[in-house]
Design an enzyme around this catalytic site. Structure first.
Site, PDB file in Angstrom:
ATOM      1  N   ILE A   3       0.834  -1.206   0.000  1.00 38.32           N
ATOM      2  CA  ILE A   3       0.000   0.000   0.000  1.00 38.32           C
ATOM      3  C   ILE A   3       0.870   1.258   0.000  1.00 38.32           C
ATOM      4  O   ILE A   3       0.580   2.237  -0.699  1.00 38.32           O
ATOM      5  CB  ILE A   3      -0.942  -0.014   1.229  1.00 38.32           C
ATOM      6  CG1 ILE A   3      -1.980  -1.143   1.076  1.00 38.32           C
ATOM      7  CG2 ILE A   3      -1.628   1.338   1.420  1.00 38.32           C
ATOM      8  CD1 ILE A   3      -2.790  -1.438   2.343  1.00 38.32           C
TER       9      ILE A   3
ATOM     10  N   ILE B   4      -6.381  -6.704   1.402  1.00 36.19           N
ATOM     11  CA  ILE B   4      -5.714  -6.136   0.218  1.00 36.19           C
ATOM     12  C   ILE B   4      -4.553  -7.046  -0.181  1.00 36.19           C
ATOM     13  O   ILE B   4      -3.786  -7.491   0.690  1.00 36.19           O
ATOM     14  CB  ILE B   4      -5.163  -4.717   0.538  1.00 36.19           C
ATOM     15  CG1 ILE B   4      -6.231  -3.844   1.225  1.00 36.19           C
ATOM     16  CG2 ILE B   4      -4.631  -4.051  -0.732  1.00 36.19           C
ATOM     17  CD1 ILE B   4      -7.512  -3.624   0.458  1.00 36.19           C
TER      18      ILE B   4
ATOM     19  N   TYR C 227      -2.390  -7.353  16.665  1.00 38.09           N
ATOM     20  CA  TYR C 227      -2.606  -6.518  15.480  1.00 38.09           C
ATOM     21  C   TYR C 227      -3.948  -5.766  15.586  1.00 38.09           C
ATOM     22  O   TYR C 227      -4.013  -4.553  15.374  1.00 38.09           O
ATOM     23  CB  TYR C 227      -2.583  -7.386  14.218  1.00 38.09           C
ATOM     24  CG  TYR C 227      -2.792  -6.605  12.939  1.00 38.09           C
ATOM     25  CD1 TYR C 227      -1.749  -5.897  12.356  1.00 38.09           C
ATOM     26  CD2 TYR C 227      -4.043  -6.567  12.310  1.00 38.09           C
ATOM     27  CE1 TYR C 227      -1.936  -5.173  11.182  1.00 38.09           C
ATOM     28  CE2 TYR C 227      -4.240  -5.847  11.147  1.00 38.09           C
ATOM     29  CZ  TYR C 227      -3.187  -5.160  10.587  1.00 38.09           C
ATOM     30  OH  TYR C 227      -3.380  -4.436   9.432  1.00 38.09           O
TER      31      TYR C 227
ATOM     32  N   ASN D  69       2.055   4.807   7.292  1.00 39.67           N
ATOM     33  CA  ASN D  69       1.613   3.549   6.685  1.00 39.67           C
ATOM     34  C   ASN D  69       2.342   2.320   7.216  1.00 39.67           C
ATOM     35  O   ASN D  69       1.776   1.229   7.227  1.00 39.67           O
ATOM     36  CB  ASN D  69       1.805   3.664   5.162  1.00 39.67           C
ATOM     37  CG  ASN D  69       1.696   2.332   4.462  1.00 39.67           C
ATOM     38  OD1 ASN D  69       0.607   1.804   4.259  1.00 39.67           O
ATOM     39  ND2 ASN D  69       2.843   1.742   4.114  1.00 39.67           N
TER      40      ASN D  69
HETATM   41  N1  LIG Z   1      -2.789  -5.635   3.258  1.00 37.14           N
HETATM   42  C1  LIG Z   1      -3.898  -5.590   3.971  1.00 37.14           C
HETATM   43  O1  LIG Z   1      -4.801  -6.412   3.776  1.00 37.14           O
HETATM   44  C2  LIG Z   1      -4.094  -4.522   5.027  1.00 37.14           C
HETATM   45  C3  LIG Z   1      -5.349  -4.457   5.637  1.00 37.14           C
HETATM   46  C4  LIG Z   1      -5.563  -3.480   6.617  1.00 37.14           C
HETATM   47  C5  LIG Z   1      -4.561  -2.602   6.967  1.00 37.14           C
HETATM   48  N2  LIG Z   1      -3.338  -2.701   6.347  1.00 37.14           N
HETATM   49  C6  LIG Z   1      -2.302  -1.755   6.799  1.00 37.14           C
HETATM   50  O2  LIG Z   1      -1.739  -1.065   5.715  1.00 37.14           O
HETATM   51  C7  LIG Z   1      -0.364  -0.749   5.983  1.00 37.14           C
HETATM   52  C8  LIG Z   1       0.511  -1.257   4.844  1.00 37.14           C
HETATM   53  O3  LIG Z   1       0.366  -2.669   4.759  1.00 37.14           O
HETATM   54  P1  LIG Z   1       0.778  -3.534   3.480  1.00 37.14           P
HETATM   55  O4  LIG Z   1      -0.280  -4.530   3.281  1.00 37.14           O
HETATM   56  O5  LIG Z   1       1.201  -2.656   2.363  1.00 37.14           O
HETATM   57  O6  LIG Z   1       2.037  -4.320   4.102  1.00 37.14           O
HETATM   58  P2  LIG Z   1       3.463  -4.690   3.492  1.00 37.14           P
HETATM   59  O7  LIG Z   1       4.015  -5.727   4.419  1.00 37.14           O
HETATM   60  O8  LIG Z   1       3.358  -5.000   2.043  1.00 37.14           O
HETATM   61  O9  LIG Z   1       4.280  -3.325   3.646  1.00 37.14           O
HETATM   62  C9  LIG Z   1       4.601  -2.795   4.904  1.00 37.14           C
HETATM   63  C10 LIG Z   1       5.912  -2.047   4.790  1.00 37.14           C
HETATM   64  O10 LIG Z   1       6.229  -1.507   6.071  1.00 37.14           O
HETATM   65  C11 LIG Z   1       7.613  -1.680   6.304  1.00 37.14           C
HETATM   66  N3  LIG Z   1       7.909  -1.664   7.743  1.00 37.14           N
HETATM   67  C12 LIG Z   1       7.670  -2.632   8.655  1.00 37.14           C
HETATM   68  N4  LIG Z   1       8.109  -2.253   9.851  1.00 37.14           N
HETATM   69  C13 LIG Z   1       8.659  -1.021   9.699  1.00 37.14           C
HETATM   70  C14 LIG Z   1       9.282  -0.102  10.579  1.00 37.14           C
HETATM   71  N5  LIG Z   1       9.452  -0.384  11.872  1.00 37.14           N
HETATM   72  N6  LIG Z   1       9.708   1.075  10.076  1.00 37.14           N
HETATM   73  C15 LIG Z   1       9.544   1.369   8.768  1.00 37.14           C
HETATM   74  N7  LIG Z   1       8.972   0.541   7.886  1.00 37.14           N
HETATM   75  C16 LIG Z   1       8.532  -0.650   8.356  1.00 37.14           C
HETATM   76  C17 LIG Z   1       7.939  -3.018   5.661  1.00 37.14           C
HETATM   77  O11 LIG Z   1       9.339  -3.153   5.419  1.00 37.14           O
HETATM   78  C18 LIG Z   1       7.099  -2.959   4.385  1.00 37.14           C
HETATM   79  O12 LIG Z   1       7.823  -2.390   3.315  1.00 37.14           O
HETATM   80  C19 LIG Z   1      -0.045  -1.403   7.331  1.00 37.14           C
HETATM   81  O13 LIG Z   1      -0.140  -0.449   8.362  1.00 37.14           O
HETATM   82  C20 LIG Z   1      -1.137  -2.445   7.475  1.00 37.14           C
HETATM   83  O14 LIG Z   1      -1.385  -2.792   8.805  1.00 37.14           O
HETATM   84  C21 LIG Z   1      -3.089  -3.633   5.403  1.00 37.14           C
END
Ligand SMILES: NC(=O)c1ccc[n+]([C@@H]2O[C@H](COP(=O)([O-])OP(=O)(O)OC[C@H]3O[C@@H](n4cnc5c(N)ncnc54)[C@H](O)[C@@H]3O)[C@@H](O)[C@H]2O)c1
Length: 251
Positions: A18, A189, A154, A87
């Site tokens: 995202i 997602i 979470y 994010n």
């Molecule tokens: N994918 C889903 O279904 C979903 C649903 C609800 C909420 N979200 C939220 O959306 C956001 C993005 O999720 P995503 O699905 O793109 O996940 P993802 O795992 O693809 O990307 C997350 C990114 O955050 C980085 N990260 C992790 N810990 C970190 C830290 N301490 N400092 C800096 N960067 C860090 C990771 O290296 C990664 O690049 C998150 O907050 C997640 O909780 C995602």
């Protein structure tokens, strides 16, 4: 093409999913984007894929020293900050029930998902204010509204982000800071995180079947919501919850 033209926006965790889609869309719409991530190769890959103005800085969002350095660098290099997308986040091991979760896992998830967002707001708001105002978007989740038996820490962390966002929004509004703060709540997602909670095709089909719209979301579906909240189109929107979930929260 120019919905955020001239704005300087920081997107954390933009080395994947995202965050990456958001960074790319904001740049396509005219912003200068500072891509940060704990994962250097992922962040550099995002910048490489972007057509617009962008640069990468390594950042662990749970560390206050990293926030101080990043914000200082942005004010020194770009001279202003107009938008912040908190994010970065982790889901932790799956499944993790409240009975199996360890204190170490719980603290690690909350230190990134909650403390990281708190630090972003704490250090981002003064920079946004000194730039004449701005917009913060905090990534929460559909999990903030529901019980999450297999992702206990979470779910708790995303509930905290939902509530804390309103605190920042109201405090800033009442103090006349011209800083808005809203939360975005994605459903399921297809990103590395989303795939991680669906270990096989059978589970994936079951989860897909539970989404009223009939399919998973793409990272871009969330990025468009964030773009709106960062842009001036949402100038009267603060303390709001934008749910983007294919209808799951409406059942
Ligand atoms: N994918 C889903 O279904 C979903 C649903 C609800 C909420 N979200 C939220 O959306 C956001 C993005 O999720 P995503 O699905 O793109 O996940 P993802 O795992 O693809 O990307 C997350 C990114 O955050 C980085 N990260 C992790 N810990 C970190 C830290 N301490 N400092 C800096 N960067 C860090 C990771 O290296 C990664 O690049 C998150 O907050 C997640 O909780 C995602």
């Amino acid at each position: 093409m120019d919905r955020v033209a001239g704005k300087v926006v920081l997107v954390t965790g933009a080395g994947s999913g995202i965050g990456r889609a958001t960074a790319k869309l904001l740049a396509d719409e005219g912003a200068t984007v500072i891509v940060t991530d704990i994962n250097r190769p992922g962040g550099l890959e995002t910048v490489q894929q972007m057509g617009g103005r962008a640069r990468f800085e390594e950042q662990d969002t749970s560390r206050e020293a990293d926030w101080k350095r990043i914000i200082q660098d942005i004010l020194a290099c770009e001279g202003r900050l107009d938008g912040l997308v908190n994010n970065a986040g982790i889901a932790g091991p799956f499944p993790s029930t409240f009975e199996s979760e360890t204190v170490e896992q719980w603290q690690r998830i909350l230190s990134i998902n909650v403390q990281g967002v708190f630090l972003g707001c704490k250090h981002g708001v003064p920079a946004l204010r000194s730039s004449g105002g701005g917009s913060i978007v905090n990534l929460s989740s559909l999990a903030a509204f529901l019980g999450t038996p297999n992702l206990s820490a979470y779910g708790a962390s995303k509930g905290a982000v939902r509530q804390f966002t309103k605190t920042v929004a109201i405090d800033c509004a009442r103090k006349g800071y011209k800083v808005r703060c809203n939360s975005v709540h994605p459903g399921v997602i297809l990103t590395p995180m989303g795939e991680g909670i669906m270990p096989n095709d059978k589970v994936k089909d079951r989860v897909r079947g539970s989404i009223p719209i009939g399919d998973f979301g793409a990272p871009e579906d969330i990025a468009y919501g964030i773009l709106y909240l960062i842009s001036d189109e949402s100038r009267f929107v603060t303390g709001a919850e934008l749910v983007i979930d294919g209808g799951m929260n409406a059942i």
